[in-house]
Structures are given as C-alpha cells and as structure tokens.
Design an enzyme around this catalytic site. Structure first.
Site, short mmCIF file in Angstrom:
data_model
loop_
_atom_site.label_atom_id
_atom_site.label_comp_id
_atom_site.label_asym_id
_atom_site.label_seq_id
_atom_site.Cartn_x
_atom_site.Cartn_y
_atom_site.Cartn_z
N HIS A 13 48.33 36.50 26.64
CA HIS A 13 49.61 36.85 25.99
C HIS A 13 50.46 37.61 26.99
CE1 HIS A 13 51.88 38.31 22.21
NE2 HIS A 13 52.60 38.68 23.27
N LEU A 16 56.96 36.98 30.79
CA LEU A 16 57.40 37.00 32.20
C LEU A 16 58.92 37.07 32.32
CD1 LEU A 16 55.09 34.37 33.95
CD2 LEU A 16 55.01 36.86 34.20
N ARG A 17 59.64 36.80 31.22
CA ARG A 17 61.12 36.75 31.26
C ARG A 17 61.58 35.67 32.24
NH1 ARG A 17 60.30 39.75 26.81
NH2 ARG A 17 60.10 41.98 27.21
N HIS A 136 52.79 36.47 15.77
CA HIS A 136 53.20 37.87 15.73
C HIS A 136 53.00 38.32 14.29
CE1 HIS A 136 55.45 41.47 17.10
NE2 HIS A 136 55.54 41.60 15.79
N HIS A 174 48.03 40.69 19.62
CA HIS A 174 48.08 42.15 19.74
C HIS A 174 47.67 42.86 18.45
CE1 HIS A 174 52.00 40.99 18.23
NE2 HIS A 174 52.48 40.69 19.41
N HIS A 251 61.00 45.48 30.24
CA HIS A 251 62.43 45.68 29.93
C HIS A 251 62.98 46.63 30.97
CE1 HIS A 251 62.50 43.92 25.84
NE2 HIS A 251 61.29 44.42 25.71
O1 DOR Z 1 56.56 45.21 22.20
C1 DOR Z 1 56.85 44.04 22.16
N1 DOR Z 1 57.60 43.47 23.12
N2 DOR Z 1 56.43 43.30 21.15
C2 DOR Z 1 56.84 42.04 20.96
O2 DOR Z 1 56.45 41.44 19.99
C3 DOR Z 1 57.80 41.42 21.88
C4 DOR Z 1 57.76 42.07 23.19
C5 DOR Z 1 58.95 41.71 24.05
O3 DOR Z 1 59.26 40.53 24.19
O4 DOR Z 1 59.58 42.61 24.59
ZN ZN Z 2 54.32 39.71 23.00
#
Ligand code: DOR
Ligand code: ZN
Length: 345
Positions: A13, A16-17, A136, A174, A251
C-alpha cells in the site's frame, strides 16, 4: 539477534503521487522493495486501464534503466466503473487490485463510491476474475465519531459486502483498531489486512504531544494505545492475513501545516528499520520476513522476491532527516520520539 536477513520485502500500500513528488520519493521505495501496490488517488484519479498504464510508465521512467522495482497498479473504483474495465485490466496484466474509497472519506476520495451497491456488477466480475478489492475501511458519515469510523464501516459496509461476495479477495487497508484486527482474525482466507508502521508506533496522544503535530495526522487516524497494541500483536504474530503496507503518503509541508491540513504520513525512508526495531522489542524477529516479504505476496497470489536484504542493529542512534526536499518545498519524514537503532545494511 543483532542482524537479520530476509527476502526482499514488498509494500502492499503506497502513495507515490506524480511529477516532482514522485521523482523525490520513489528512490526510497525502489532501493529496498521489490514491488509495491500503487494507490490510484491522484488528481484526477486513476479510473481507467489506459490512465493506469500511463502512470505506470511515468513511474518506470523515474527509475534508472534495468532497475528491478515493479509498480503494481490499482484502479480507483467509482459509481460508474464498468465491469469491462476490470476485464481489460486483468487481460492486459496492468491491474492488480481495485481501490474502494468511500466518497469523501479521505484525501482525493471525492470521486469515490457513494453506495457500494452501485458497484455490485463490478465486484461480481472481480470475484470471478480473482481481482482483489482494496478497501479504505472508514464510513464517511459526519455523524460518526472519527475514532469509530473503522468499526462502523466494518459493521455497516464490510460485513454485508463479504456476505454478498464470499470469494472476493478483500484487503482491509491500514487496519487501525482492535475491532478491525479482531474482525480480520474472525473470518476466512479471503480477507486480509495491511498494517502501517505509524499505526504500529503511534497512538492518538502522539498527535497532540508537545502541541498539535500535523505530521502525525493520517487517516484512519491513530487510535488508543490498546488499539496500537492489538495492531502490533497482529503484525508480529506471523498470521498470514496481516502484511506490510506502508501507506506512505507524502504531502508538502505547506499542505500539512495549515487549517484543513492534509492527512498522510511519509514514511518510506524509515518504515523498514522502525518495524525491525519493533519486532525485536516484541521478541519476534523470526516473523519479520513473514510480515514484510511473504504474507502479502501470498495473498496477492505472487511468488516472494528471490533476492534478500539485511538489517542490523547499530550502537549509536541512526540519524533520520527531518524532511526531504521537493523542489522549493519539503516533505516531512516520519519519525517517533524513540531513537532508531536499526539500519539496512
Ligand atoms: O493518511 C492518509 N493519506 N490516508 C489516506 O487514506 C490517504 C492518504 C493520502 O493519499 O494522502
Ligand atoms: Zn493510503
């Protein structure tokens, strides 16, 4: 035991963006892991085989030539996904799983599923073709307490879904609560769960320790200490239904440190040594290979990787960078207050 060699792990899981974040974060996964299940919650999301194939190619283009890392692609399920798309993805060998985001439940989930019933035609073909559903598992209902959303999802959505599709492979991603762990343990071989390093290492107090810390905020949100302990017990137990999925979710710091800051923890640089340290603390290093390198592959019907990696315990704490640079921005690297004494050799 101060050193351990295991089959090369996989990450079941991973986010990678795209673009500059992809370029910056991919090496941390590609240097250690054989394969990873790549989450499809891009903007716009990966809803077709064609888009998934193009995204896969962009990932491969970021790797040095002849690099062995294999991205395993997923499709983002919507109310309008066509069963033919699943068949195409399976036939072309591009799609390894389909991701169910309840609409609104998390980052970039607004195009997700508004009612699971609307996807039944797709789930039928997935069950027939043996394409697993990655879930999810949080209800999106503002009336449900955020710490209860996994338990309520299991009760209202996952349990009925399993009854209607008894041979559909499902991954409760998760898993974040004792309720979730107990549920997975209570059912058969068609249900598995990924476990993240952060859900093994932090609890909800960590989000507030020393003042509000957005870098400990993810979804599902970390829960009580008793939940963390149950998750750890499941991970170290060797039970084949539980396997590693980092949910590493980078992020930019500017997107985390603001009102309405994004959910997600970037842990790919530290996940493996932290987990080794946790297995050592629990006296369970002999099960590290099952959790990191065997159970997930088995669930996905794939052979384990053939090569190996080694980890060792070191005398002085490993220095973990606070962040990595992404162009003019930064992405914070997951670390806890405990010093880290394990390192990849
Ligand atoms: O914390 C999280 N970040 N949970 C998610 O379900 C998505 C993920 C994200 O894409 O940033
Ligand atoms: Zn995720």
């Amino acid at each position: 035991m101060n050193e351990i060699t295991i089959k090369r792990p996989d990450d079941w899981h991973l986010h990678l963006r795209d673009g500059d974040i992809l370029t910056a974060v991919l090496p941390f996964t590609a240097e250690l892991y054989g394969r990873a299940i790549i989450m499809p919650n891009l903007k716009p999301p990966v809803t077709t085989v064609k888009v998934a194939a193009a995204y896969r190619q962009r990932i491969l283009d970021c790797l040095p030539p002849d690099h062995g890392f294999e991205p395993l692609m997923t499709l983002y399920l919507t109310d309008n996904t066509e069963p033919s798309e699943i068949r195409l993805g399976k036939d072309e060998g591009i799609i390894r799983a389909v991701k169910l985001y309840p609409a609104g439940a998390t980052t970039n989930s607004e195009f997700g599923v508004t009612s699971i019933k609307k996807t039944y035609r797709v789930l039928e073909i997935m069950q027939e073709l043996d394409v697993p559903l990655s879930v999810h598992g949080e209800i999106h209902d503002p009336g449900v307490d955020i710490f209860e959303r996994e338990a309520v999802f299991i009760d209202r959505e996952l349990n009925p879904l399993r009854k209607n599709f008894p041979e559909l492979g499902i991954i409760l991603e998760h898993v974040s609560s004792k309720t979730g762990v107990d549920y997975v343990r209570s059912v058969d071989r068609y249900l598995g769960a990924t476990i993240t390093p952060h859900h093994m290492l932090i609890n909800r107090s960590s989000i507030f320790a020393g003042g509000l810390n957005p870098h400990m905020y993810c979804l599902p949100v970390a829960k009580r200490e008793s939940d963390r302990i149950a998750i750890c017990e499941a991970a170290v137990s060797g039970d084949p239904r539980f396997f590693f999925g980092s949910d590493s979710a980078p992020h930019r710091v500017t997107d985390k440190e603001k009102t309405g800051g994004a959910a997600g923890i970037f842990n790919s640089p530290t996940a493996l040594p932290y987990i080794a340290q946790k297995f050592e603390a629990e006296g369970a290093l002999e099960n590290l290979e099952a959790f990191m390198s065997l159970n997930g592959a088995r669930f996905y019907g794939l052979p384990p990787n053939s090569d190996r990696i080694s980890l060792k315990k070191v005398d002085a704490p490993v220095s973990v960078p606070e962040f990595i640079e992404v162009g003019p921005d930064r992405v914070n690297v997951f670390q806890t207050i405990e010093p880290l004494f394990w390192d990849v050799v």
